[in-house]
Design a protein around this motif. Structure first.
Motif, mmCIF file in Angstrom:
data_model
loop_
_atom_site.group_PDB
_atom_site.id
_atom_site.type_symbol
_atom_site.label_atom_id
_atom_site.label_comp_id
_atom_site.label_asym_id
_atom_site.label_seq_id
_atom_site.Cartn_x
_atom_site.Cartn_y
_atom_site.Cartn_z
ATOM 1 N N ARG A 217 2.077 -20.097 5.334
ATOM 2 C CA ARG A 217 3.497 -20.373 5.103
ATOM 3 C C ARG A 217 3.807 -20.388 3.605
ATOM 4 N N LEU A 218 2.893 -20.892 2.804
ATOM 5 C CA LEU A 218 3.099 -20.873 1.352
ATOM 6 C C LEU A 218 3.212 -19.433 0.849
ATOM 7 N N LEU A 219 2.379 -18.547 1.379
ATOM 8 C CA LEU A 219 2.497 -17.136 1.007
ATOM 9 C C LEU A 219 3.896 -16.607 1.320
ATOM 10 N N ALA A 220 4.386 -16.930 2.519
ATOM 11 C CA ALA A 220 5.705 -16.427 2.928
ATOM 12 C C ALA A 220 6.810 -16.974 2.039
ATOM 13 N N GLU A 221 6.747 -18.270 1.714
ATOM 14 C CA GLU A 221 7.832 -18.910 0.969
ATOM 15 C C GLU A 221 7.777 -18.626 -0.527
ATOM 16 N N LEU A 222 6.564 -18.552 -1.090
ATOM 17 C CA LEU A 222 6.427 -18.455 -2.546
ATOM 18 C C LEU A 222 6.175 -17.039 -3.042
ATOM 19 N N VAL A 223 5.760 -16.131 -2.142
ATOM 20 C CA VAL A 223 5.408 -14.774 -2.578
ATOM 21 C C VAL A 223 6.173 -13.706 -1.802
ATOM 22 N N TYR A 224 5.987 -13.665 -0.481
ATOM 23 C CA TYR A 224 6.609 -12.580 0.280
ATOM 24 C C TYR A 224 8.122 -12.560 0.112
ATOM 25 N N ARG A 225 8.752 -13.714 0.326
ATOM 26 C CA ARG A 225 10.222 -13.765 0.300
ATOM 27 C C ARG A 225 10.784 -13.463 -1.089
ATOM 28 N N PRO A 226 10.300 -14.113 -2.163
ATOM 29 C CA PRO A 226 10.874 -13.823 -3.480
ATOM 30 C C PRO A 226 10.707 -12.371 -3.927
ATOM 31 N N LEU A 227 9.609 -11.727 -3.494
ATOM 32 C CA LEU A 227 9.357 -10.362 -3.950
ATOM 33 C C LEU A 227 9.767 -9.300 -2.928
ATOM 34 N N GLY A 228 10.325 -9.725 -1.805
ATOM 35 C CA GLY A 228 10.817 -8.772 -0.815
ATOM 36 C C GLY A 228 9.729 -8.035 -0.060
ATOM 37 N N LEU A 229 8.624 -8.725 0.240
ATOM 38 C CA LEU A 229 7.511 -8.099 0.969
ATOM 39 C C LEU A 229 7.748 -8.292 2.470
ATOM 40 N N ARG A 230 7.969 -7.216 3.178
ATOM 41 C CA ARG A 230 8.328 -7.300 4.602
ATOM 42 C C ARG A 230 7.214 -6.835 5.535
ATOM 43 N N ARG A 231 6.177 -6.206 4.984
ATOM 44 C CA ARG A 231 5.101 -5.682 5.837
ATOM 45 C C ARG A 231 3.744 -6.220 5.369
ATOM 46 N N THR A 232 3.740 -7.447 4.905
ATOM 47 C CA THR A 232 2.526 -8.071 4.399
ATOM 48 C C THR A 232 2.234 -9.323 5.200
ATOM 49 N N SER A 233 0.969 -9.525 5.565
ATOM 50 C CA SER A 233 0.604 -10.671 6.393
ATOM 51 C C SER A 233 -0.855 -11.038 6.155
ATOM 52 N N LEU A 234 -1.229 -12.222 6.622
ATOM 53 C CA LEU A 234 -2.617 -12.690 6.543
ATOM 54 C C LEU A 234 -3.101 -12.984 7.958
ATOM 55 N N PRO A 235 -3.685 -11.991 8.630
ATOM 56 C CA PRO A 235 -4.117 -12.182 10.016
ATOM 57 C C PRO A 235 -5.437 -12.935 10.100
ATOM 58 N N GLN A 236 -5.764 -13.407 11.283
ATOM 59 C CA GLN A 236 -7.056 -14.025 11.555
ATOM 60 C C GLN A 236 -8.003 -13.064 12.271
ATOM 61 N N GLY A 237 -7.472 -12.132 13.040
ATOM 62 C CA GLY A 237 -8.293 -11.253 13.846
ATOM 63 C C GLY A 237 -8.676 -9.970 13.138
ATOM 64 N N PHE A 238 -9.090 -8.969 13.927
ATOM 65 C CA PHE A 238 -9.587 -7.710 13.373
ATOM 66 C C PHE A 238 -8.649 -6.532 13.616
ATOM 67 N N ARG A 239 -7.620 -6.711 14.438
ATOM 68 C CA ARG A 239 -6.719 -5.610 14.738
ATOM 69 C C ARG A 239 -5.812 -5.289 13.560
ATOM 70 N N MET A 240 -5.479 -4.008 13.412
ATOM 71 C CA MET A 240 -4.569 -3.556 12.366
ATOM 72 C C MET A 240 -3.191 -3.280 12.952
ATOM 73 N N PRO A 241 -2.117 -3.677 12.250
ATOM 74 C CA PRO A 241 -0.768 -3.313 12.691
ATOM 75 C C PRO A 241 -0.531 -1.814 12.493
ATOM 76 N N ARG A 242 0.230 -1.226 13.390
ATOM 77 C CA ARG A 242 0.527 0.206 13.324
ATOM 78 C C ARG A 242 1.821 0.443 12.561
ATOM 79 N N PRO A 243 1.930 1.596 11.890
ATOM 80 C CA PRO A 243 0.884 2.574 11.574
ATOM 81 C C PRO A 243 -0.007 2.054 10.448
ATOM 82 N N TYR A 244 -1.213 2.622 10.338
ATOM 83 C CA TYR A 244 -2.093 2.163 9.278
ATOM 84 C C TYR A 244 -2.960 3.290 8.732
#
Length: 395
Positions: A217-244
């Motif tokens: 949540r800190l990433l979302a509030e302090l980094v993603y939102r201020p810089l306009g990052l809409r396709r960035t995430s920190l997953p726990q598993g091994f699957r990749m979001p499509r397309p990749y």
């Protein structure tokens, strides 16, 4: 012990298939870029450089570079995003960003410094008293510039045995330092530089401790939102979001093996688990290197350099380490950024100190000093050519 390449029935030593392929566990050696004639910096010249890299022995199946100068964007690419379909790499393709995720933990921590929630001289003993007493004097500053002396959890036999047994094992990301909790510091804090994956795990834990908020949540509030990052995430598993962008193991024997979903990101977390896109990483490095997330006093502290401290793998030119950022002094000038490599991917993000000009350079294989030193020298030379194109502003 052998690690099976089940897709094609081949095998290779576990030390290669997991240690070298997953976490970039080796210490960074300052491999020097090979000297070469001054290249052309137009699109055609840069295109040739990428095509030569893809066609080199053991070269990556695909490369994409995004150069941004003010409002102008140039995308140069070679090879493919997916060997099965032949699809070309795109700026919106997802990819594993490897240790460039350490810059994101730096962005969170320094934003909290700006807000007054954290101080650069805060210690592990003060903020995380549950960690070993022998580590208590380590400061946030030392974690961020890799002078902490913390033992690297990702090199511990206990961690590696779990990873060997099941590459998709779901680790408790907040307990990764438990793997080395019985070990002393490698050296007195602040006395030397040593790149360690443990450092940024501790940084994220400190951020959670002072805010009572989960790191994601800190990433979302302090980094993603201020810089306009809409396709960035920190997953726990091994699957990749499509397309990749599909990441490949290109070591012999051929053909390359797709290792995009080889390991669970829970085992790297704040040290290298983020998934993003070339377009989002361009937005990130422009804001991060340009100091948009915090004030000039924090920026000055971030740019107190540890001379000779190299990222992993080493970036173009001479490397010096700051607080979760590196200075790359090339033959054409200085850029600030970070590198990273993991299974199937090697990354460079860099920008001028004002954030106006930036380079995101992504390859779909792991290239580092331990496994492919000749290819790393070639990669760094190509990256330096792209930095020169960026700084010289050639059409």
């Amino acid at each position: 012990m052998q690690f099976q390449r089940s897709a094609r029935g081949r095998s290779r030593p576990a030390a290669v298939s997991l240690i070298a392929v997953c976490l970039a566990l080796v210490s960074p050696a300052a491999a020097q870029a090979a000297a070469h004639p001054e290249p052309p910096y137009g699109d055609a010249g840069l295109q040739r450089r990428l095509e030569d890299l893809v066609q080199a022995p053991g070269g990556p199946p695909g490369v994409i570079a995004v150069l941004r100068d003010g409002g102008r964007t140039r995308v140069v690419r070679a090879g493919v995003a997916d060997l099965e379909t032949g699809r070309r790499p795109q700026p919106q393709d997802h990819m594993r960003i490897a240790s460039t995720a350490k810059a994101f933990s730096g962005a969170v921590a320094l934003s909290l410094v700006q807000l007054g929630d954290l101080g650069l001289d805060d210690t592990l003993g003060e903020r995380l008293p549950q960690l070993p007493r022998a580590w208590s004097a380590v400061t946030l500053r030392q974690l961020l510039n890799h002078t902490s002396g913390l033992p690297d959890y990702s090199q511990s036999p206990g961690f590696l045995s779990l990873l060997f047994a099941d590459p998709h094992h779901l680790f408790d990301s907040r307990r990764l330092l438990d793997f080395v909790a019985d070990q002393p510091l490698r050296f007195p804090p602040g006395s030397r530089y040593q790149y360690s994956n443990s450092d940024n795990i501790a940084v994220a834990l400190m951020a959670e401790a002072v805010t009572g908020t989960r790191y994601e949540r800190l990433l979302a509030e302090l980094v993603y939102r201020p810089l306009g990052l809409r396709r960035t995430s920190l997953p726990q598993g091994f699957r990749m979001p499509r397309p990749y962008l599909h990441g490949y193991d290109t070591s012999p024997p051929p053909p390359p093996e797709d290792v995009s979903e080889l390991i669970s990101m829970s085992g790297v977390w704040a040290s290298g688990g983020i998934v993003s896109t070339p377009a989002d990483m361009t937005r990130f490095v422009r804001g991060y290197a340009g100091g948009r997330l915090y004030g000039p006093a924090v920026v000055r502290e971030q740019r107190r350099w540890v001379i000779g401290g190299a990222s992993e793998p080493a970036g173009p030119g001479r490397n010096d380490a700051g607080l979760a950022i590196f200075r790359y002094t090339t033959r054409c000038g200085v850029v600030l950024g970070h590198t990273g490599n993991t299974a199937g991917y090697t990354q460079l993000i860099a920008a001028t100190p004002d954030g106006r000009r930036s380079l995101t350079f992504s390859t779909t294989s792991q290239i580092n000093q331990a496994q492919t030193p000749d290819l790393l020298r070639r990669l760094r030379a190509v990256q330096e050519d792209f930095v020169c194109a960026l700084l010289k502003g050639k059409p």
